[in-house]
Write a protein that holds these residues in place. Structure first.
Motif, mmCIF file in Angstrom:
data_model
loop_
_atom_site.group_PDB
_atom_site.id
_atom_site.type_symbol
_atom_site.label_atom_id
_atom_site.label_comp_id
_atom_site.label_asym_id
_atom_site.label_seq_id
_atom_site.Cartn_x
_atom_site.Cartn_y
_atom_site.Cartn_z
ATOM 1 N N VAL A 62 119.797 -37.289 156.381
ATOM 2 C CA VAL A 62 118.485 -37.480 155.757
ATOM 3 C C VAL A 62 117.890 -38.804 156.212
ATOM 4 O O VAL A 62 116.690 -38.906 156.491
ATOM 5 C CB VAL A 62 118.594 -37.412 154.220
ATOM 6 C CG1 VAL A 62 117.254 -37.745 153.568
ATOM 7 C CG2 VAL A 62 119.059 -36.028 153.770
ATOM 8 N N ALA A 63 118.734 -39.825 156.305
ATOM 9 C CA ALA A 63 118.266 -41.129 156.792
ATOM 10 C C ALA A 63 117.678 -40.999 158.195
ATOM 11 O O ALA A 63 116.625 -41.583 158.506
ATOM 12 C CB ALA A 63 119.411 -42.138 156.788
ATOM 13 N N ASP A 64 118.348 -40.241 159.065
ATOM 14 C CA ASP A 64 117.834 -40.035 160.424
ATOM 15 C C ASP A 64 116.461 -39.366 160.402
ATOM 16 O O ASP A 64 115.556 -39.746 161.159
ATOM 17 C CB ASP A 64 118.805 -39.172 161.231
ATOM 18 C CG ASP A 64 120.033 -39.941 161.689
ATOM 19 O OD1 ASP A 64 119.990 -41.183 161.704
ATOM 20 O OD2 ASP A 64 121.034 -39.291 162.029
ATOM 21 N N ALA A 65 116.319 -38.353 159.530
ATOM 22 C CA ALA A 65 115.042 -37.637 159.452
ATOM 23 C C ALA A 65 113.937 -38.528 158.899
ATOM 24 O O ALA A 65 112.801 -38.503 159.383
ATOM 25 C CB ALA A 65 115.213 -36.394 158.579
ATOM 26 N N VAL A 66 114.272 -39.326 157.898
ATOM 27 C CA VAL A 66 113.286 -40.245 157.316
ATOM 28 C C VAL A 66 112.880 -41.295 158.341
ATOM 29 O O VAL A 66 111.702 -41.662 158.442
ATOM 30 C CB VAL A 66 113.861 -40.901 156.039
ATOM 31 C CG1 VAL A 66 112.954 -42.027 155.557
ATOM 32 C CG2 VAL A 66 114.026 -39.861 154.936
ATOM 33 N N ALA A 67 113.844 -41.780 159.133
ATOM 34 C CA ALA A 67 113.537 -42.762 160.174
ATOM 35 C C ALA A 67 112.659 -42.164 161.266
ATOM 36 O O ALA A 67 111.769 -42.843 161.801
ATOM 37 C CB ALA A 67 114.826 -43.318 160.778
ATOM 38 N N ARG A 68 112.882 -40.900 161.605
ATOM 39 C CA ARG A 68 112.003 -40.238 162.590
ATOM 40 C C ARG A 68 110.571 -40.169 162.049
ATOM 41 O O ARG A 68 109.609 -40.458 162.772
ATOM 42 C CB ARG A 68 112.506 -38.824 162.888
ATOM 43 C CG ARG A 68 111.536 -37.983 163.706
ATOM 44 C CD ARG A 68 111.464 -38.442 165.151
ATOM 45 N NE ARG A 68 112.642 -37.977 165.867
ATOM 46 C CZ ARG A 68 113.056 -38.470 167.024
ATOM 47 N NH1 ARG A 68 112.387 -39.460 167.587
ATOM 48 N NH2 ARG A 68 114.123 -37.994 167.629
ATOM 49 N N LEU A 69 110.435 -39.798 160.774
ATOM 50 C CA LEU A 69 109.112 -39.753 160.159
ATOM 51 C C LEU A 69 108.466 -41.137 160.185
ATOM 52 O O LEU A 69 107.274 -41.283 160.491
ATOM 53 C CB LEU A 69 109.219 -39.233 158.732
ATOM 54 C CG LEU A 69 107.924 -39.176 157.913
ATOM 55 C CD1 LEU A 69 106.877 -38.314 158.610
ATOM 56 C CD2 LEU A 69 108.205 -38.654 156.503
ATOM 57 N N ALA A 70 109.260 -42.175 159.885
ATOM 58 C CA ALA A 70 108.752 -43.547 159.897
ATOM 59 C C ALA A 70 108.291 -43.952 161.289
ATOM 60 O O ALA A 70 107.267 -44.642 161.443
ATOM 61 C CB ALA A 70 109.826 -44.506 159.396
ATOM 62 N N GLU A 71 109.033 -43.519 162.317
ATOM 63 C CA GLU A 71 108.660 -43.846 163.703
ATOM 64 C C GLU A 71 107.309 -43.241 164.050
ATOM 65 O O GLU A 71 106.457 -43.890 164.672
ATOM 66 C CB GLU A 71 109.735 -43.331 164.658
ATOM 67 C CG GLU A 71 109.459 -43.636 166.117
ATOM 68 C CD GLU A 71 110.483 -43.013 167.052
ATOM 69 O OE1 GLU A 71 110.451 -43.338 168.261
ATOM 70 O OE2 GLU A 71 111.297 -42.184 166.591
#
Length: 278
Positions: free
Chosen positions: A78-87
């Protein structure tokens, strides 16, 4: 990677159709959702690279929701997905949203791995860029230095991740006008990358361009020209397509260096090549 973007998108849409077919045939099975998450992640990156931020934000948001359904709210995936959204939010200049989501990713990673884990450092580096873009240099410096400390402790001082941290810090110093410090940090990162990857890596070429930009800021045009020509030689050997974006960007910098140093014929040659490539 070959920048055949239309062909790549066609394959992604084909993969998405297969995932949707799996859902229809088997219901929302866990395995189908896991595959769908991977497809959406690549699609969101593709749309971001194309500057299609509305599509990128939509696919990235959907991926976050799916990963939360699959793994729960505090899972590293989930952290990876949230970081992609943030990028993507960062690239779309939605800085406040990007800031919040990077902090969320860091919080999840700290709970999953511990506060001194390299996974945390990766998100800290990305958070530092948001602060930098907002002109919040103190906050950027704090997270960049924390990331560097974490990576040096976990990976050793000659690891490739250390070079990434050093180049990020150098970018901050460049923006602050601390050019000598920026040059020292970038040269150290370049030495690490050459040692780890060899002298012909496209990553080394990018580092050379970063160093050239710092030299240009110091009006050291001859040194900058040397670094850019070295980078371009690597890129021409690695990227077979004539209009690869990294080659175009390096030629643009060369054209500007020659213009600033009064070498107009050389400048015209490279700027015309850039125009043709674009």
């Amino acid at each position: 990677l070959q920048e055949k973007m239309d062909d790549g998108e066609a394959q992604l849409k084909r993969a998405l159709a297969i995932c949707n077919g799996l859902d229809a045939a088997k219901g929302t099975s866990r395995s189908a959702l896991m595959v769908l998450c991977n497809v959406l992640d690549t699609m969101s990156e593709h749309y971001m690279e194309m500057g299609a931020y509305k599509k990128a934000l939509s696919t990235a948001s959907r991926q976050v929701e799916l990963r939360q359904t699959l793994y729960g709210g505090d899972h590293p995936k989930v952290a990876d997905a949230v970081a992609r959204l943030a990028e993507i939010q960062y690239n779309a200049k939605e800085y406040d949203k990007s800031l919040a989501n990077y902090k969320k990713a860091i919080d999840i990673a700290e709970k999953a791995y511990g506060k001194e884990a390299p996974e945390v450092a990766r998100y800290l580096n990305e958070l530092g860029l948001v602060y930098l873009s907002l002109g919040k240099y103190d906050e950027s410096k704090s997270v960049y230095e924390r990331a560097l400390t974490i990576v040096e402790s976990a990976r050793g001082k000659d690891h490739l991740d250390v070079a990434t941290c050093l180049n990020n810090l150098a970018l901050l110093k460049l923006n602050m006008g601390l050019l000598a410090e920026a040059q020292t940090l970038t040269e150290r990162g370049l030495a690490i990358r050459k040692q780890a990857l060899g002298n012909e890596s496209p990553v080394v070429a990018r580092n050379l361009v970063n160093l050239a930009n710092i030299l240009i800021a110091q009006k050291k045009y001859d040194d900058a020209e040397s670094k850019l020509l070295e980078a371009l030689k690597i890129q021409e050997a690695v990227y077979i397509q004539p209009a690869h974006s990294e080659k175009i960007e390096t030629m643009l910098e060369l054209g500007k260096v020659y213009l600033d140093s009064g070498k107009y014929e050389e400048s015209q040659k490279y700027l015309e090549a850039v125009l043709k490539g674009d």
